[in-house]
Design a protein around this motif. Structure first.
Motif, PDB file in Angstrom:
ATOM      1  N   MET A   1      27.174 -37.755  32.984  1.00  0.00           N
ATOM      2  CA  MET A   1      26.353 -38.905  32.741  1.00  0.00           C
ATOM      3  C   MET A   1      26.732 -39.965  33.769  1.00  0.00           C
ATOM      4  O   MET A   1      27.849 -40.469  33.793  1.00  0.00           O
ATOM      5  CB  MET A   1      26.635 -39.407  31.331  1.00  0.00           C
ATOM      6  N   ASN A   2      25.785 -40.323  34.538  1.00  0.00           N
ATOM      7  CA  ASN A   2      26.038 -41.244  35.623  1.00  0.00           C
ATOM      8  C   ASN A   2      25.136 -42.457  35.426  1.00  0.00           C
ATOM      9  O   ASN A   2      23.954 -42.423  35.718  1.00  0.00           O
ATOM     10  CB  ASN A   2      25.718 -40.535  36.935  1.00  0.00           C
ATOM     11  N   VAL A   3      25.694 -43.596  34.924  1.00  0.00           N
ATOM     12  CA  VAL A   3      24.925 -44.799  34.637  1.00  0.00           C
ATOM     13  C   VAL A   3      25.362 -45.876  35.610  1.00  0.00           C
ATOM     14  O   VAL A   3      26.531 -46.229  35.707  1.00  0.00           O
ATOM     15  CB  VAL A   3      25.144 -45.268  33.181  1.00  0.00           C
ATOM     16  N   THR A   4      24.404 -46.482  36.313  1.00  0.00           N
ATOM     17  CA  THR A   4      24.752 -47.480  37.309  1.00  0.00           C
ATOM     18  C   THR A   4      24.101 -48.832  37.042  1.00  0.00           C
ATOM     19  O   THR A   4      24.442 -49.813  37.670  1.00  0.00           O
ATOM     20  CB  THR A   4      24.287 -47.004  38.690  1.00  0.00           C
ATOM     21  N   ASN A   5      23.186 -48.910  36.085  1.00  0.00           N
ATOM     22  CA  ASN A   5      22.489 -50.174  35.862  1.00  0.00           C
ATOM     23  C   ASN A   5      23.062 -50.945  34.651  1.00  0.00           C
ATOM     24  O   ASN A   5      22.319 -51.433  33.807  1.00  0.00           O
ATOM     25  CB  ASN A   5      21.002 -49.916  35.686  1.00  0.00           C
ATOM     26  N   VAL A   6      24.356 -51.104  34.520  1.00  0.00           N
ATOM     27  CA  VAL A   6      25.015 -51.821  33.428  1.00  0.00           C
ATOM     28  C   VAL A   6      25.392 -53.204  33.910  1.00  0.00           C
ATOM     29  O   VAL A   6      26.012 -53.361  34.952  1.00  0.00           O
ATOM     30  CB  VAL A   6      26.270 -51.060  32.947  1.00  0.00           C
ATOM     31  N   ASN A   7      25.011 -54.245  33.131  1.00  0.00           N
ATOM     32  CA  ASN A   7      25.342 -55.639  33.460  1.00  0.00           C
ATOM     33  C   ASN A   7      26.134 -56.262  32.308  1.00  0.00           C
ATOM     34  O   ASN A   7      25.896 -55.970  31.132  1.00  0.00           O
ATOM     35  CB  ASN A   7      24.074 -56.448  33.697  1.00  0.00           C
ATOM     36  N   ILE A   8      27.025 -57.197  32.595  1.00  0.00           N
ATOM     37  CA  ILE A   8      27.778 -57.945  31.582  1.00  0.00           C
ATOM     38  C   ILE A   8      26.960 -59.177  31.239  1.00  0.00           C
ATOM     39  O   ILE A   8      26.696 -60.019  32.096  1.00  0.00           O
ATOM     40  CB  ILE A   8      29.174 -58.331  32.113  1.00  0.00           C
ATOM     41  N   LEU A   9      26.555 -59.286  29.974  1.00  0.00           N
ATOM     42  CA  LEU A   9      25.752 -60.424  29.530  1.00  0.00           C
ATOM     43  C   LEU A   9      26.613 -61.651  29.234  1.00  0.00           C
ATOM     44  O   LEU A   9      26.260 -62.768  29.592  1.00  0.00           O
ATOM     45  CB  LEU A   9      24.944 -60.044  28.300  1.00  0.00           C
ATOM     46  N   SER A  10      27.730 -61.485  28.519  1.00  0.00           N
ATOM     47  CA  SER A  10      28.642 -62.589  28.253  1.00  0.00           C
ATOM     48  C   SER A  10      30.048 -62.031  28.107  1.00  0.00           C
ATOM     49  O   SER A  10      30.231 -60.887  27.684  1.00  0.00           O
ATOM     50  CB  SER A  10      28.238 -63.344  26.984  1.00  0.00           C
ATOM     51  N   LYS A  11      31.034 -62.846  28.446  1.00  0.00           N
ATOM     52  CA  LYS A  11      32.420 -62.406  28.369  1.00  0.00           C
ATOM     53  C   LYS A  11      32.894 -62.463  26.918  1.00  0.00           C
ATOM     54  O   LYS A  11      32.482 -63.335  26.156  1.00  0.00           O
ATOM     55  CB  LYS A  11      33.300 -63.268  29.253  1.00  0.00           C
ATOM     56  N   ALA A  12      33.768 -61.587  26.539  1.00  0.00           N
ATOM     57  CA  ALA A  12      34.320 -61.538  25.181  1.00  0.00           C
ATOM     58  C   ALA A  12      35.337 -62.655  24.992  1.00  0.00           C
ATOM     59  O   ALA A  12      36.124 -62.955  25.890  1.00  0.00           O
ATOM     60  CB  ALA A  12      34.963 -60.198  24.933  1.00  0.00           C
ATOM     61  N   LYS A  13      35.290 -63.288  23.823  1.00  0.00           N
ATOM     62  CA  LYS A  13      36.243 -64.344  23.487  1.00  0.00           C
ATOM     63  C   LYS A  13      37.057 -63.876  22.284  1.00  0.00           C
ATOM     64  O   LYS A  13      36.502 -63.363  21.313  1.00  0.00           O
ATOM     65  CB  LYS A  13      35.521 -65.642  23.136  1.00  0.00           C
ATOM     66  N   ALA A  14      38.356 -64.115  22.312  1.00  0.00           N
ATOM     67  CA  ALA A  14      39.229 -63.746  21.198  1.00  0.00           C
ATOM     68  C   ALA A  14      39.086 -64.784  20.089  1.00  0.00           C
ATOM     69  O   ALA A  14      39.046 -65.988  20.335  1.00  0.00           O
ATOM     70  CB  ALA A  14      40.661 -63.655  21.664  1.00  0.00           C
ATOM     71  N   GLN A  15      39.022 -64.299  18.867  1.00  0.00           N
ATOM     72  CA  GLN A  15      38.910 -65.183  17.699  1.00  0.00           C
ATOM     73  C   GLN A  15      40.275 -65.815  17.440  1.00  0.00           C
ATOM     74  O   GLN A  15      41.283 -65.131  17.327  1.00  0.00           O
ATOM     75  CB  GLN A  15      38.456 -64.349  16.498  1.00  0.00           C
ATOM     76  N   THR A  16      40.325 -67.152  17.359  1.00  0.00           N
ATOM     77  CA  THR A  16      41.606 -67.844  17.169  1.00  0.00           C
ATOM     78  C   THR A  16      41.961 -67.989  15.694  1.00  0.00           C
ATOM     79  O   THR A  16      43.126 -68.150  15.352  1.00  0.00           O
ATOM     80  CB  THR A  16      41.559 -69.239  17.814  1.00  0.00           C
ATOM     81  N   THR A  17      40.988 -67.973  14.825  1.00  0.00           N
ATOM     82  CA  THR A  17      41.252 -68.074  13.383  1.00  0.00           C
ATOM     83  C   THR A  17      40.988 -66.721  12.729  1.00  0.00           C
ATOM     84  O   THR A  17      40.050 -66.025  13.097  1.00  0.00           O
ATOM     85  CB  THR A  17      40.352 -69.141  12.731  1.00  0.00           C
ATOM     86  N   PRO A  18      41.798 -66.365  11.747  1.00  0.00           N
ATOM     87  CA  PRO A  18      41.582 -65.075  11.102  1.00  0.00           C
ATOM     88  C   PRO A  18      40.313 -65.081  10.242  1.00  0.00           C
ATOM     89  O   PRO A  18      39.949 -66.086   9.647  1.00  0.00           O
ATOM     90  CB  PRO A  18      42.826 -64.893  10.233  1.00  0.00           C
ATOM     91  N   ILE A  19      39.656 -63.956  10.197  1.00  0.00           N
ATOM     92  CA  ILE A  19      38.446 -63.823   9.393  1.00  0.00           C
ATOM     93  C   ILE A  19      38.813 -63.704   7.922  1.00  0.00           C
ATOM     94  O   ILE A  19      38.164 -64.267   7.055  1.00  0.00           O
ATOM     95  CB  ILE A  19      37.637 -62.601   9.863  1.00  0.00           C
ATOM     96  N   SER A  20      39.867 -62.974   7.636  1.00  0.00           N
ATOM     97  CA  SER A  20      40.291 -62.770   6.270  1.00  0.00           C
ATOM     98  C   SER A  20      41.804 -62.708   6.281  1.00  0.00           C
ATOM     99  O   SER A  20      42.390 -62.229   7.255  1.00  0.00           O
ATOM    100  CB  SER A  20      39.696 -61.475   5.734  1.00  0.00           C
ATOM    101  N   PRO A  21      42.511 -63.139   5.328  1.00  0.00           N
ATOM    102  CA  PRO A  21      42.135 -63.792   4.085  1.00  0.00           C
ATOM    103  C   PRO A  21      41.870 -65.281   4.281  1.00  0.00           C
ATOM    104  O   PRO A  21      42.370 -65.901   5.221  1.00  0.00           O
ATOM    105  CB  PRO A  21      43.346 -63.579   3.187  1.00  0.00           C
ATOM    106  N   LYS A  22      41.093 -65.833   3.363  1.00  0.00           N
ATOM    107  CA  LYS A  22      40.791 -67.270   3.382  1.00  0.00           C
ATOM    108  C   LYS A  22      41.492 -67.899   2.186  1.00  0.00           C
ATOM    109  O   LYS A  22      40.958 -67.962   1.093  1.00  0.00           O
ATOM    110  CB  LYS A  22      39.294 -67.485   3.299  1.00  0.00           C
ATOM    111  N   PRO A  23      42.715 -68.390   2.371  1.00  0.00           N
ATOM    112  CA  PRO A  23      43.505 -68.860   1.229  1.00  0.00           C
ATOM    113  C   PRO A  23      42.894 -70.042   0.490  1.00  0.00           C
ATOM    114  O   PRO A  23      42.979 -70.120  -0.734  1.00  0.00           O
ATOM    115  CB  PRO A  23      44.854 -69.218   1.832  1.00  0.00           C
TER     116      PRO A  23
END
Length: 109
Positions: A1-23
């Motif tokens: 499989m040879n794919v050449t037309n891939v573009n990056i739409l937006s850069k990934a950002k790390a989540q600074t606050t945890p999703i769970s648990p919510k004390p």
């Protein structure tokens, strides 16, 4: 499989606050649930209480009150003892308001 037309739409950002648990959310929910359960238990206990506490409870059933006892205090049960363990002949007398209550109840009969 040879794919050449891939573009990056937006850069990934790390989540600074945890999703769970919510004390804070869990604390708020547990307080509310605890209050509701406590009130429900108190209400059920009051509804299913069938003890007779007052003369009015007996009269509400259409029955006649045959007698009334006064409330005893701890001082009525205490006995004076000497150092050698024998009881002395003095007994503590009830407070004066007990005498008034007893005589007024006798007059009602």
């Amino acid at each position: 499989m040879n794919v050449t037309n891939v573009n990056i739409l937006s850069k990934a950002k790390a989540q600074t606050t945890p999703i769970s648990p919510k004390p804070k959310l869990y604390l708020a929910i547990s307080v509310i649930v605890g209050l509701v359960l406590g009130l429900a238990i108190a209400l059920l206990k009051e509804l299913f209480d069938n003890k007779i506490d007052k003369e009015e409870d007996i009269e509400a059933l259409g029955l006649t009150v045959l007698g009334v006892t006064t409330y005893a205090q701890m001082s009525d049960f205490n006995k004076n003892t000497n150092k050698n363990g024998t009881q002395s002949g003095t007994k503590s007398s009830p407070p004066s308001d007990h005498k008034v209550n007893r005589s007024s109840k006798r007059n009602k009969r």
